[in-house]
Design an enzyme around this catalytic site. Structure first.
Site, PDB file in Angstrom:
ATOM      1  N   ALA A  85      75.002 -18.063  50.319  1.00 46.00           N
ATOM      2  CA  ALA A  85      73.651 -18.582  50.472  1.00 46.00           C
ATOM      3  C   ALA A  85      73.713 -19.893  51.253  1.00 46.00           C
ATOM      4  O   ALA A  85      74.772 -20.510  51.378  1.00 46.00           O
ATOM      5  CB  ALA A  85      73.017 -18.806  49.099  1.00 46.00           C
ATOM      6  N   GLY A 130      76.565 -15.161  48.063  1.00 45.19           N
ATOM      7  CA  GLY A 130      75.539 -14.245  48.540  1.00 45.19           C
ATOM      8  C   GLY A 130      76.060 -13.227  49.525  1.00 45.19           C
ATOM      9  O   GLY A 130      75.515 -12.121  49.644  1.00 45.19           O
ATOM     10  N   GLU A 133      77.545 -10.511  47.456  1.00 45.81           N
ATOM     11  CA  GLU A 133      76.441  -9.790  46.816  1.00 45.81           C
ATOM     12  C   GLU A 133      75.721  -8.888  47.811  1.00 45.81           C
ATOM     13  O   GLU A 133      75.311  -7.772  47.468  1.00 45.81           O
ATOM     14  CB  GLU A 133      75.476 -10.807  46.198  1.00 45.81           C
ATOM     15  CG  GLU A 133      76.089 -11.514  44.992  1.00 45.81           C
ATOM     16  CD  GLU A 133      75.324 -12.751  44.572  1.00 45.81           C
ATOM     17  OE1 GLU A 133      74.994 -12.858  43.382  1.00 45.81           O
ATOM     18  OE2 GLU A 133      75.049 -13.613  45.432  1.00 45.81           O
ATOM     19  N   GLU A 153      80.110 -19.523  42.755  1.00 54.30           N
ATOM     20  CA  GLU A 153      78.926 -20.318  42.417  1.00 54.30           C
ATOM     21  C   GLU A 153      79.169 -21.345  41.315  1.00 54.30           C
ATOM     22  O   GLU A 153      78.527 -22.406  41.289  1.00 54.30           O
ATOM     23  CB  GLU A 153      77.771 -19.389  42.014  1.00 54.30           C
ATOM     24  CG  GLU A 153      77.146 -18.610  43.157  1.00 54.30           C
ATOM     25  CD  GLU A 153      77.834 -17.295  43.454  1.00 54.30           C
ATOM     26  OE1 GLU A 153      77.304 -16.507  44.255  1.00 54.30           O
ATOM     27  OE2 GLU A 153      78.915 -17.045  42.868  1.00 54.30           O
TER      28      GLU A 153
END
Length: 280
Positions: A85, A130, A133, A153
């Site tokens: 992210a 991310g 993911e 994270e």
């Protein structure tokens, strides 16, 4: 206008799109930020994959639109698939803003996972947070030897938010998922393949993209409606007990009988010829 034509007409600032031989390549293109998932990247990916959700539906003259038979999702620049992210942008968001950002990203992963055509993640470098993911929402993950995976994270005081707490354990089991999420450890492509996260490891980006296209070509030779039905059954049954999963499979199998694709496929088998699936 076909789905492929709509996508070819899109103008994207953070994605590179190419349709060739009914295969769409979606390349996240923010090399200066290791292809991090900014809100703009998420928005443009959502636009592309929302269009792809129309595949298989009837067009203006009533024919099914199978103008794209598979998707390759990858990153540009050679160093990263998607490094994660966009932390620089995310750190200043309010709780409500981050809820909206995360909700959009999660919905995107569901759209990818539920497309009627196969999606191959071609991971050519970092797939962290991310990025990991996003890859796990795809049907297959292929990786180059320089790829690295992880859910780091916790090092930021966060947890996975784009599906990592859910999909990682589906891929590798609860024990390995806990270890990776709680330690934030980064693993190389070879280990990711060993634990079941990655299907294939290729020596370089050229071989990686070639393998992804070859797999999609194999799928494209099959009945598109059967492929879509198989994807739905696999997803519906994955978290169910065996008996309930078998019932899902039974109904999905029975529903194929009498369809034009099933009629053509079985006729071609008996007649020892290549099937010409109508996509119905």
């Amino acid at each position: 206008m076909s789905v492929a034509a709509h996508i070819e007409n899109l103008e994207c600032a953070t994605l590179e799109l190419e349709v060739r031989d009914a295969v769409l390549t979606v390349r996240v293109h923010r090399p200066e930020a290791l292809n991090a998932l900014s809100p703009e990247v998420i928005a443009e990916l959502r636009e592309v994959f929302d269009l792809l959700r129309s595949l298989g539906r009837a067009d203006a003259v009533g024919d099914p639109d199978w103008s794209i038979r598979g998707v390759i999702l990858t990153g540009s620049g050679g160093r990263a698939f998607v490094a994660g992210a966009d932390i620089t942008r995310m750190r200043d968001m309010s709780r409500e803003e981050v809820r909206a950002y995360t909700r959009d990203a999660q919905e995107l992963t569901v759209w990818i996972e539920t497309l009627p055509v196969p999606v191959v993640a071609a991971v050519n470098g970092f797939a962290l947070g991310g990025g990991c993911e996003l890859a796990m929402a795809c049907d297959m993950i292929y990786a180059s030897e320089n790829a690295a995976f992880g859910q780091p994270e916790v090092a930021l005081g966060l947890i996975p938010g784009f599906g990592g707490c859910v999909r990682l354990q589906q891929y590798v089991g609860i024990a390995a998922a806990r270890e990776l999420i709680l330690t934030g450890r980064r693993i190389p492509a070879e280990e990711a393949q060993r634990i079941g996260l990655v299907s294939r490891v290729l020596p370089d980006t050229g071989a990686l993209m070639g393998a992804a296209r070859e797999s999609i070509a194999l799928v494209a030779a099959q009945s598109p409606t059967a492929v879509a039905a198989a994807k739905r059954a696999i997803r519906a049954a994955q978290a169910l007990p065996t008996d309930a999963g078998l019932q899902i499979e039974l109904e999905a199998f029975a529903d194929r009988f009498g369809t034009p694709d099933m009629t053509e496929g079985t006729a071609a088998f008996v007649e020892k010829r290549t099937p010409r699936f109508p996509g119905l």
